[in-house]
Design a protein around this motif. Structure first.
Motif, PDB file in Angstrom:
ATOM      1  N   SER A 244       0.845  -1.176   0.000  1.00 13.56           N
ATOM      2  CA  SER A 244       0.000   0.000   0.000  1.00 13.56           C
ATOM      3  C   SER A 244       0.895   1.247   0.000  1.00 13.56           C
ATOM      4  O   SER A 244       0.612   2.246  -0.668  1.00 13.56           O
ATOM      5  N   ASN A 245       2.008   1.174   0.720  1.00 16.27           N
ATOM      6  CA  ASN A 245       2.917   2.317   0.724  1.00 16.27           C
ATOM      7  C   ASN A 245       3.659   2.469  -0.608  1.00 16.27           C
ATOM      8  O   ASN A 245       3.846   3.581  -1.106  1.00 16.27           O
ATOM      9  N   VAL A 246       4.062   1.350  -1.190  1.00 15.46           N
ATOM     10  CA  VAL A 246       4.683   1.411  -2.522  1.00 15.46           C
ATOM     11  C   VAL A 246       3.693   2.072  -3.495  1.00 15.46           C
ATOM     12  O   VAL A 246       4.051   2.956  -4.280  1.00 15.46           O
ATOM     13  N   ASP A 247       2.455   1.677  -3.381  1.00 16.41           N
ATOM     14  CA  ASP A 247       1.401   2.234  -4.232  1.00 16.41           C
ATOM     15  C   ASP A 247       1.200   3.727  -3.954  1.00 16.41           C
ATOM     16  O   ASP A 247       1.001   4.520  -4.875  1.00 16.41           O
ATOM     17  N   LYS A 248       1.289   4.085  -2.687  1.00 12.47           N
ATOM     18  CA  LYS A 248       1.150   5.505  -2.325  1.00 12.47           C
ATOM     19  C   LYS A 248       2.274   6.325  -2.965  1.00 12.47           C
ATOM     20  O   LYS A 248       2.043   7.433  -3.435  1.00 12.47           O
ATOM     21  N   ILE A 249       3.469   5.759  -2.996  1.00 10.24           N
ATOM     22  CA  ILE A 249       4.587   6.513  -3.566  1.00 10.24           C
ATOM     23  C   ILE A 249       4.388   6.703  -5.072  1.00 10.24           C
ATOM     24  O   ILE A 249       4.727   7.746  -5.622  1.00 10.24           O
ATOM     25  N   TRP A 250       3.796   5.740  -5.727  1.00  7.45           N
ATOM     26  CA  TRP A 250       3.407   5.937  -7.139  1.00  7.45           C
ATOM     27  C   TRP A 250       2.416   7.101  -7.221  1.00  7.45           C
ATOM     28  O   TRP A 250       2.549   8.008  -8.057  1.00  7.45           O
ATOM     29  N   SER A 251       1.448   7.079  -6.342  1.00  9.87           N
ATOM     30  CA  SER A 251       0.460   8.150  -6.307  1.00  9.87           C
ATOM     31  C   SER A 251       1.132   9.512  -6.024  1.00  9.87           C
ATOM     32  O   SER A 251       0.820  10.523  -6.659  1.00  9.87           O
ATOM     33  N   ASP A 252       2.075   9.514  -5.101  1.00  8.42           N
ATOM     34  CA  ASP A 252       2.808  10.748  -4.760  1.00  8.42           C
ATOM     35  C   ASP A 252       3.576  11.262  -5.967  1.00  8.42           C
ATOM     36  O   ASP A 252       3.620  12.457  -6.246  1.00  8.42           O
ATOM     37  N   TRP A 253       4.224  10.345  -6.650  1.00 11.75           N
ATOM     38  CA  TRP A 253       5.034  10.737  -7.812  1.00 11.75           C
ATOM     39  C   TRP A 253       4.143  11.361  -8.895  1.00 11.75           C
ATOM     40  O   TRP A 253       4.485  12.378  -9.494  1.00 11.75           O
ATOM     41  N   MET A 254       2.982  10.755  -9.120  1.00 10.27           N
ATOM     42  CA  MET A 254       2.045  11.295 -10.115  1.00 10.27           C
ATOM     43  C   MET A 254       1.556  12.675  -9.699  1.00 10.27           C
ATOM     44  O   MET A 254       1.342  13.555 -10.534  1.00 10.27           O
ATOM     45  N   ALA A 255       1.353  12.861  -8.389  1.00  8.88           N
ATOM     46  CA  ALA A 255       0.811  14.128  -7.902  1.00  8.88           C
ATOM     47  C   ALA A 255       1.872  15.228  -7.857  1.00  8.88           C
ATOM     48  O   ALA A 255       1.553  16.412  -7.818  1.00  8.88           O
ATOM     49  N   ALA A 256       3.144  14.822  -7.877  1.00 11.57           N
ATOM     50  CA  ALA A 256       4.216  15.792  -7.655  1.00 11.57           C
ATOM     51  C   ALA A 256       4.468  16.705  -8.851  1.00 11.57           C
ATOM     52  O   ALA A 256       5.062  17.774  -8.717  1.00 11.57           O
ATOM     53  N   ASP A 257       4.063  16.279 -10.036  1.00  8.40           N
ATOM     54  CA  ASP A 257       4.367  17.091 -11.211  1.00  8.40           C
ATOM     55  C   ASP A 257       3.409  16.717 -12.336  1.00  8.40           C
ATOM     56  O   ASP A 257       3.142  15.537 -12.553  1.00  8.40           O
TER      57      ASP A 257
END
Ligand code: C2O
Length: 458
Positions: A244-257
């Motif tokens: 779930s955290n690995v998935d969150k980091i994908w989500s974070d990366w998409m949201a970052a830029d």
């Protein structure tokens, strides 16, 4: 690796960096061939039904260490129901053993033709897996608002396994697993759980393998036991909080830029993943369906990794010319040294190793240094010539089927670039197991090719 995946990722990779195709033919090492019998195929998948719009309310996945007492009870009840189902009806695909076996089955064999590690399926497959798993858990406790928690290991305050999974630390706890090497009081090593080099990428095809190697792989290795090999990993409930955290980091990366997007190829977008849903219906879902998890899969993440890691804003990475492998050593030609010295102040520099050759006989986190003496002392992060970590995760504990070895890894040179440039010889890299405190088994690290990459801050 699925040949289509390989072809797609290779083609995109080549198109992006204008690389020599011949050097990229074997980006991943899966020494294993057919996967063992340890995990059955998922069941009757003869009549797939395409996933359709999910209209549950959008709920937050929250850090596992911040759940309230009643949320912990819910989580435990859900896993208890899933474990009980595996006993009361071993054929039910929603039972815990079947859930764990889906992961096992897709580690490259047991009849599955797909490989969900070391390919660009890694993120969408695991996202879809967790989504259906989460729906089943919610269904079993009659709560469609149930969402999985995440283990936010990048938060320095959350380096221990979340308490729900270790308290009590015995089989009365449905979230317990007796094989873990990491104890309830142990902190993850601070060099595990670091998504910074992944988050600094500007392209999905770089982001995905960076995230997959370390922190994803390094946390698997550190938790150890079932988590330390892919065929058994999903037998430990911490697996789902980790992913779930690995998935969150994908989500974070998409949201970052706004430029951080999923692959645009039809081949990737229309690639499908299959899972049983909460009604035992075999569903297929396309990668494109999972990209926007909030409107489509009905969860959002409470908290972002950049609450703990500051991501600098880069427009693009440039590959520095005249950095190459000469007799298996890294040569930074004088012109490249000048370029790097001139850009040093206002940019970030990564050293990228492509296709490192690492032992595939055990799961391990390896420290990488560019000085042999430092490698022997193996002081890790404290050493001036320490570059970073490479994680290898076995496909199965018996090591009969090889290991997942990162196909590329970036090391952030920013704090040590000057010292590296002052060393005028060609450079050798050395690796040593992070746990080998005597530094007794230092080896030279062979790899296919090397790049020096510079990103300027805008
Ligand atoms: Cu499919 Cu973290 O492994």
């Amino acid at each position: 690796m699925h040949s289509k995946d390989r072809e797609d990722s290779r083609r995109e990779f080549i198109a992006r960096i204008g690389f020599d195709a011949a050097t990229l033919l074997v980006p991943v090492s899966f020494a294993g061939q057919a996967f063992g019998q340890a995990c059955a195929p998922p069941g009757n998948t003869a009549n797939p039904v395409a996933w359709t719009r999910d209209c549950r309310t959008i709920q937050a996945r929250r850090p596992a260490s911040t759940l309230t007492a009643s949320e912990i009870t819910k989580l435990k009840n859900a896993y208890k129901a899933m474990r009980d189902l595996a006993v009361s009806d071993p054929a039910d695909p929603r039972g815990f053993t079947h859930q764990a076996n889906i992961h096992c089955h897709n580690c490259g064999g047991g009849g599955s033709s797909i490989q969900v590690h070391g390919t660009l399926r890694f993120l969408p497959w695991h996202r879809a897996y967790l989504y259906f798993h989460e729906r089943i858990l919610g269904h079993l406790i009659g709560d469609t608002n149930f969402r999985l928690p995440f283990w936010d290991w990048e938060n320095p305050a959350h380096r221990k396994m979340p308490g729900a999974y270790t308290n009590p630390n015995n089989a009365t706890n449905p979230l317990f697993n007796g094989t873990r090497a990491l104890g309830p009081a142990d902190d993850l090593d601070p060099t595990s759980g670091q998504p910074a080099t992944a988050l600094a990428q500007t392209n999905f095809n770089d982001f995905s393998p960076e995230l997959e190697g370390a922190p994803h792989g390094s946390v698997h290795v550190d938790v150890g036991g079932d988590m330390g090999a892919f065929n058994s990993a999903a037998r430990d409930p911490i697996f789902y909080a980790h992913h779930s955290n690995v998935d969150k980091i994908w989500s974070d990366w998409m949201a970052a830029d706004v430029t951080h997007t999923a692959p645009a190829t039809a081949a990737w977008q229309n690639q499908t993943q299959g899972f049983f849903d909460e009604n035992k219906t075999w569903r297929t879902i396309r990668n494109i369906d999972v990209v926007n998890h909030e409107p489509n899969l009905r969860y959002r993440y409470a908290g972002r990794s950049y609450d703990f890691i500051s991501i600098r804003c880069f427009l693009r990475w440039d590959i520095v010319a005249n950095v190459s492998l000469v007799n298996a050593r890294i040569r930074i030609a004088p012109l490249a040294r000048t370029t790097l010295r001139n850009t040093m102040e206002k940019s970030v520099t990564h050293l990228r190793i492509i296709d490192p050759k690492l032992p595939s006989d055990r799961s391990a986190n390896y420290n990488v240094y560019y000085d042999e003496r430092d490698a022997k002392e193996n002081k890790g992060k404290g050493a001036g010539t320490y570059l970073g970590m490479l994680s290898v995760v076995l496909m199965d504990k018996e090591s009969a089927h090889g290991a997942s070895i990162p196909r590329q890894a970036d090391f952030d040179l920013s704090p040590k670039l000057k010292a590296l440039l002052d060393k005028t010889d060609d450079i050798d890299l050395y690796y040593v197991d992070r746990n080998d405190k005597q530094g007794s088994r230092v080896s030279k690290l062979p790899f296919r090719s090397v790049q020096m990459r510079v990103a300027k801050e805008s």
